[in-house]
Design a protein around this motif. Structure first.
Motif, PDB file in Angstrom:
ATOM      1  N   TYR A 142       0.691  -0.888   0.152  1.00 38.18           N
ATOM      2  CA  TYR A 142       0.154   0.028  -0.165  1.00 38.18           C
ATOM      3  C   TYR A 142       0.863   1.666  -0.012  1.00 38.18           C
ATOM      4  O   TYR A 142       0.469   1.801  -0.723  1.00 38.18           O
ATOM      5  N   ILE A 143       1.978   1.185   0.427  1.00 42.75           N
ATOM      6  CA  ILE A 143       3.055   2.226   0.139  1.00 42.75           C
ATOM      7  C   ILE A 143       3.239   2.608  -0.710  1.00 42.75           C
ATOM      8  O   ILE A 143       3.431   3.951  -1.518  1.00 42.75           O
ATOM      9  N   MET A 144       4.178   1.636  -1.294  1.00 44.41           N
ATOM     10  CA  MET A 144       3.945   1.267  -2.940  1.00 44.41           C
ATOM     11  C   MET A 144       3.378   1.955  -3.814  1.00 44.41           C
ATOM     12  O   MET A 144       3.146   2.610  -4.442  1.00 44.41           O
ATOM     13  N   LEU A 145       1.935   1.611  -3.596  1.00 49.41           N
ATOM     14  CA  LEU A 145       0.661   1.919  -3.912  1.00 49.41           C
ATOM     15  C   LEU A 145       0.764   3.327  -3.682  1.00 49.41           C
ATOM     16  O   LEU A 145       0.232   4.107  -5.090  1.00 49.41           O
ATOM     17  N   LEU A 146       0.531   3.900  -3.605  1.00 46.81           N
ATOM     18  CA  LEU A 146       0.930   5.672  -2.955  1.00 46.81           C
ATOM     19  C   LEU A 146       2.201   6.270  -4.211  1.00 46.81           C
ATOM     20  O   LEU A 146       1.580   7.150  -4.533  1.00 46.81           O
ATOM     21  N   PHE A 147       3.512   5.639  -3.808  1.00 48.68           N
ATOM     22  CA  PHE A 147       4.260   6.581  -4.821  1.00 48.68           C
ATOM     23  C   PHE A 147       3.546   5.608  -5.931  1.00 48.68           C
ATOM     24  O   PHE A 147       3.571   6.593  -7.212  1.00 48.68           O
ATOM     25  N   MET A 148       3.404   5.086  -6.970  1.00 50.46           N
ATOM     26  CA  MET A 148       2.368   4.491  -8.014  1.00 50.46           C
ATOM     27  C   MET A 148       1.774   5.863  -8.762  1.00 50.46           C
ATOM     28  O   MET A 148       0.565   6.517  -9.835  1.00 50.46           O
ATOM     29  N   CYS A 149       0.684   5.954  -7.075  1.00 57.57           N
ATOM     30  CA  CYS A 149      -0.438   6.946  -7.436  1.00 57.57           C
ATOM     31  C   CYS A 149       0.066   8.605  -8.259  1.00 57.57           C
ATOM     32  O   CYS A 149      -0.380   8.725  -8.575  1.00 57.57           O
ATOM     33  N   PHE A 150       0.995   8.791  -7.484  1.00 59.98           N
ATOM     34  CA  PHE A 150       1.983  10.214  -7.651  1.00 59.98           C
ATOM     35  C   PHE A 150       2.395  10.357  -8.709  1.00 59.98           C
ATOM     36  O   PHE A 150       2.872  10.976  -9.244  1.00 59.98           O
ATOM     37  N   LEU A 151       2.698   8.932  -9.639  1.00 61.22           N
ATOM     38  CA  LEU A 151       3.358   9.199 -11.032  1.00 61.22           C
ATOM     39  C   LEU A 151       2.754  10.207 -11.604  1.00 61.22           C
ATOM     40  O   LEU A 151       3.304  10.278 -12.472  1.00 61.22           O
ATOM     41  N   CYS A 179       9.041   9.765  -7.091  1.00 60.35           N
ATOM     42  CA  CYS A 179       8.089   9.124  -7.395  1.00 60.35           C
ATOM     43  C   CYS A 179       9.233   7.931  -7.860  1.00 60.35           C
ATOM     44  O   CYS A 179       9.292   6.298  -7.767  1.00 60.35           O
ATOM     45  N   ALA A 180       9.745   7.653  -9.485  1.00 62.40           N
ATOM     46  CA  ALA A 180       9.720   7.041 -10.321  1.00 62.40           C
ATOM     47  C   ALA A 180      10.944   6.375  -9.795  1.00 62.40           C
ATOM     48  O   ALA A 180      10.603   4.970  -9.974  1.00 62.40           O
ATOM     49  N   PHE A 181      11.901   6.915  -9.425  1.00 66.67           N
ATOM     50  CA  PHE A 181      13.313   6.815  -8.805  1.00 66.67           C
ATOM     51  C   PHE A 181      13.248   5.420  -7.140  1.00 66.67           C
ATOM     52  O   PHE A 181      13.228   4.851  -7.380  1.00 66.67           O
ATOM     53  N   VAL A 182      11.719   6.225  -7.004  1.00 64.94           N
ATOM     54  CA  VAL A 182      11.673   6.011  -5.858  1.00 64.94           C
ATOM     55  C   VAL A 182      11.025   3.757  -5.873  1.00 64.94           C
ATOM     56  O   VAL A 182      11.355   2.756  -5.470  1.00 64.94           O
ATOM     57  N   LEU A 183      10.549   4.107  -6.995  1.00 63.71           N
ATOM     58  CA  LEU A 183       9.607   2.575  -7.416  1.00 63.71           C
ATOM     59  C   LEU A 183      10.446   1.810  -8.406  1.00 63.71           C
ATOM     60  O   LEU A 183      11.031   0.443  -7.970  1.00 63.71           O
ATOM     61  N   LEU A 184      11.375   2.349  -8.299  1.00 57.18           N
ATOM     62  CA  LEU A 184      12.499   1.722  -9.466  1.00 57.18           C
ATOM     63  C   LEU A 184      12.879   0.712  -8.137  1.00 57.18           C
ATOM     64  O   LEU A 184      13.230  -0.383  -8.387  1.00 57.18           O
ATOM     65  N   PHE A 214      12.183   0.376  -4.941  1.00 55.71           N
ATOM     66  CA  PHE A 214      11.298  -0.435  -4.072  1.00 55.71           C
ATOM     67  C   PHE A 214      10.939  -2.087  -5.201  1.00 55.71           C
ATOM     68  O   PHE A 214      10.662  -2.936  -4.825  1.00 55.71           O
ATOM     69  N   ASP A 215      11.050  -1.457  -6.646  1.00 58.89           N
ATOM     70  CA  ASP A 215      10.156  -2.966  -7.767  1.00 58.89           C
ATOM     71  C   ASP A 215      11.580  -3.582  -7.283  1.00 58.89           C
ATOM     72  O   ASP A 215      11.350  -5.020  -7.544  1.00 58.89           O
ATOM     73  N   LYS A 216      13.014  -2.897  -7.355  1.00 57.17           N
ATOM     74  CA  LYS A 216      14.189  -4.228  -7.889  1.00 57.17           C
ATOM     75  C   LYS A 216      14.281  -5.005  -6.911  1.00 57.17           C
ATOM     76  O   LYS A 216      15.097  -5.900  -6.796  1.00 57.17           O
ATOM     77  N   ARG A 217      14.078  -3.988  -5.265  1.00 54.23           N
ATOM     78  CA  ARG A 217      14.303  -4.355  -4.148  1.00 54.23           C
ATOM     79  C   ARG A 217      13.247  -5.871  -3.900  1.00 54.23           C
ATOM     80  O   ARG A 217      13.947  -6.858  -3.297  1.00 54.23           O
ATOM     81  N   ARG A 218      12.682  -5.549  -4.395  1.00 48.38           N
ATOM     82  CA  ARG A 218      11.149  -6.686  -4.284  1.00 48.38           C
ATOM     83  C   ARG A 218      11.386  -7.655  -4.848  1.00 48.38           C
ATOM     84  O   ARG A 218      10.439  -8.911  -5.021  1.00 48.38           O
ATOM     85  N   SER A 219      12.077  -7.911  -6.620  1.00 48.17           N
ATOM     86  CA  SER A 219      12.112  -9.072  -7.293  1.00 48.17           C
ATOM     87  C   SER A 219      12.899  -9.836  -6.797  1.00 48.17           C
ATOM     88  O   SER A 219      13.003 -10.909  -6.600  1.00 48.17           O
ATOM     89  N   ARG A 220      13.796  -8.991  -6.484  1.00 47.34           N
ATOM     90  CA  ARG A 220      15.100  -9.351  -5.834  1.00 47.34           C
ATOM     91  C   ARG A 220      14.644 -10.342  -4.221  1.00 47.34           C
ATOM     92  O   ARG A 220      15.158 -11.697  -3.492  1.00 47.34           O
ATOM     93  N   TRP A 221      13.823  -9.967  -3.524  1.00 47.44           N
ATOM     94  CA  TRP A 221      13.425 -10.678  -2.151  1.00 47.44           C
ATOM     95  C   TRP A 221      12.459 -12.090  -2.584  1.00 47.44           C
ATOM     96  O   TRP A 221      12.613 -12.938  -1.984  1.00 47.44           O
TER      97      TRP A 221
END
Length: 518
Positions: A43-52, A225-230, A232-239
């Protein structure tokens, strides 16, 4: 050696398939806020997606909020003014589909998002500079460049949402994204004329330039916001080891010809609906001033009601669609309600507040029910291409209709324009009926209830943990079947070869009874 129970073995299999390393996590990594598989983190990541898209939507309707001012200062008529919207849409007739292809094949979702936000930023700077040097041509060039990134960013945003929320929360995610995007549009409609009136320069076009430069700040914020998602999305894929779990299938542009009929009907509904929304809003302020004799401030407020209502309604409707399903039914209601709203604006003198509240409500409902349906009819590895093509077709309609709308207003007036919008909505209404028929013939997945859809998703997730072909066939056999699938299996059992049936996802169902010849 200890022997695991079936439940323990099942849990271990899921843990290994998911690639989570919870056993080795400590500190923040083990908390719900930091772990990418937990709802609070998503949901925190969704917030950054929304502000994209906040900056993009704020700048998109800069011209609509200052229509009279731009026409007076830059000395252009309505048809020329509408070029600011057509030039935004024309490049996206091709580049939206191509942008989705780039997301799938070249840049990836992360860097593609950053590239598109950078293009939007450059376009807005050029647009503001055009006003600074009193050149409408440079302003048009800026809108063209702005359009190169605007719709492609929407494709990236949708793809992010599907990646993180595909399943039971996708409608809510789409609804919340729309709410925050329209927050940018609403802030623009309510503030930009006040900004223009508050600044004082020797020339009016310099005041315009300063006003448009305020949009640059919001574009920079979206890029952050795009850089933040870059990250955390990379971190998510790794984890979660998601990259190893990808399908590995290659997307080709020629796959477009294999898209199902239901997807093409969704495309037609999309374009015929939205051409009755955005071109109207771009000309709405003057319409309300002329027909209803509203002062400028009131006309701006009424024109912004569609976006203002969508701030909260989109999120609530997203939850509603998630809880009930029945996407086709909600889309039908939204189109019908929008047709009623335009009819009221065209043929009655009922307060425009009533019509615009209805229009905003139906607009929010349609977005929450229509866009997620794409994820139900195409494989995940083709979603970028599918959403890109959807944006491309939408922009083809908007590019043409924006010019037609300006021409109609200059030559025939707003009444004929409203009739034209109603005709487009009738086409959308016809297509949703056809889509219902097509979907029902294929199993009715698009109009499933939430319970039916959740059962289907659970069965699909369970299928991923099975390794043998026999187990996969056993799971498919217990999946609820449609009437046509039951009939086909009966005919097979008695020796009559049926027409191959599908499970709604494009996969042939295995026969539960062997054919007599086998």
């Amino acid at each position: 050696m200890s022997i695991q129970s079936p439940n323990e073995d099942k849990m271990e299999t899921k843990r290994l398939l998911n690639g989570t390393h919870e056993d080795n996590l400590c500190g923040c990594g083990s908390s719900a806020v930091c772990h990418p598989a937990r709802a609070p983190h998503r949901y925190i990541m969704l917030l950054f997606m929304c502000f994209l898209s906040f900056g993009s939507y704020f700048c998109y309707d800069n011209p609509a909020a200052l229509q009279s001012t731009i026409q007076q200062v830059m000395k252009v008529d309505t048809e020329q003014f509408e070029l600011l919207y057509s030039l935004y849409s024309w490049p996206n007739v091709v580049l939206s589909a191509f942008g989705g292809f780039l997301i799938d094949r070249v840049f990836g979702i992360r860097w593609g998002t950053i590239i598109f936000t950078a293009i939007i930023l450059i376009g807005q700077i050029i647009f503001a500079m055009g006003a600074q040097v009193n050149s409408f041509l440079i302003m048009q060039i800026g809108r063209f460049v702005f359009g190169l990134g605007g719709e492609n960013l929407a494709v990236a945003q949708n793809t992010y949402a599907v990646s993180w929320f595909k399943g039971r929360e996708l409608n809510m995610a789409f609804g919340l994204q729309l709410s925050f995007s329209r927050m940018g549009s609403t802030v623009n409609m309510l503030s930009i004329e006040k900004t223009y009136n508050a600044v004082h320069f020797d020339k009016d076009y310099q005041r315009l330039a300063f006003t448009f430069f305020t949009g640059v700040m919001y574009c920079v914020f979206s890029m952050v916001c795009a850089f933040v998602l870059l990250y955390f999305d990379k971190r998510r894929s790794r984890w979660l080891n998601l990259e190893a779990a990808e399908t590995g299938e290659v997307v080709h542009l020629r796959d477009i010809k294999d898209f199902p009929l239901s997807l093409w009907l969704i495309f037609i509904i999309c374009v015929t609906y939205y051409v009755a929304i955005f071109p109207f809003i771009s000309l709405g302020t003057v319409f309300f001033e002329d027909k209803f004799n509203l002062p400028s401030d009131s006309a701006h407020f009424v024109n912004s009601l569609v976006y203002l209502i969508s701030l909260g309604a989109s999120f609530l409707f997203g939850i509603l669609v998630d809880k009930t399903g029945l996407n086709l039914l909600w889309v039908f209601i939204a189109i019908l309600g929008t047709l009623v709203a335009h009819g009221m604006l065209a043929f009655t003198w009922i307060s425009p507040y009533v019509s615009m509240i209805l229009l905003g409500t139906m607009y929010s409902l349609l977005a929450c029910a229509l866009w997620p349906m794409v994820a139900l009819v195409v494989p995940e590895h083709q979603l970028g291409t599918a959403y890109g093509l959807m944006q491309a077709i939408q922009n083809l309609g908007l590019a043409i209709i924006s010019m037609v709308a300006g021409l109609i207003v200059d030559n025939k007036g707003y009444l004929v324009l409203e009739v034209f919008f109603c005709a487009n909505l009738c086409v959308a209404l016809f297509c949703i009926v056809v889509l219902y028929i097509v979907d029902s013939a294929g199993g009715g997945q698009l109009n499933q209830s939430a319970e039916e859809r959740n059962a289907f998703i659970s069965a699909a997730e369970e299928l991923k943990t099975r390794t043998s072909i026999g187990e996969r066939e056993d799971l498919i056999r217990i999946t609820p079947l449609t009437a046509s699938q039951l009939r086909g299996r009966y005919l097979t059992c008695v020796g009559v070869p049926p027409t191959p049936d599908h499970d709604g996802m494009g996969r042939l169902l295995p026969l539960s009874c062997p054919h007599p010849l086998k």
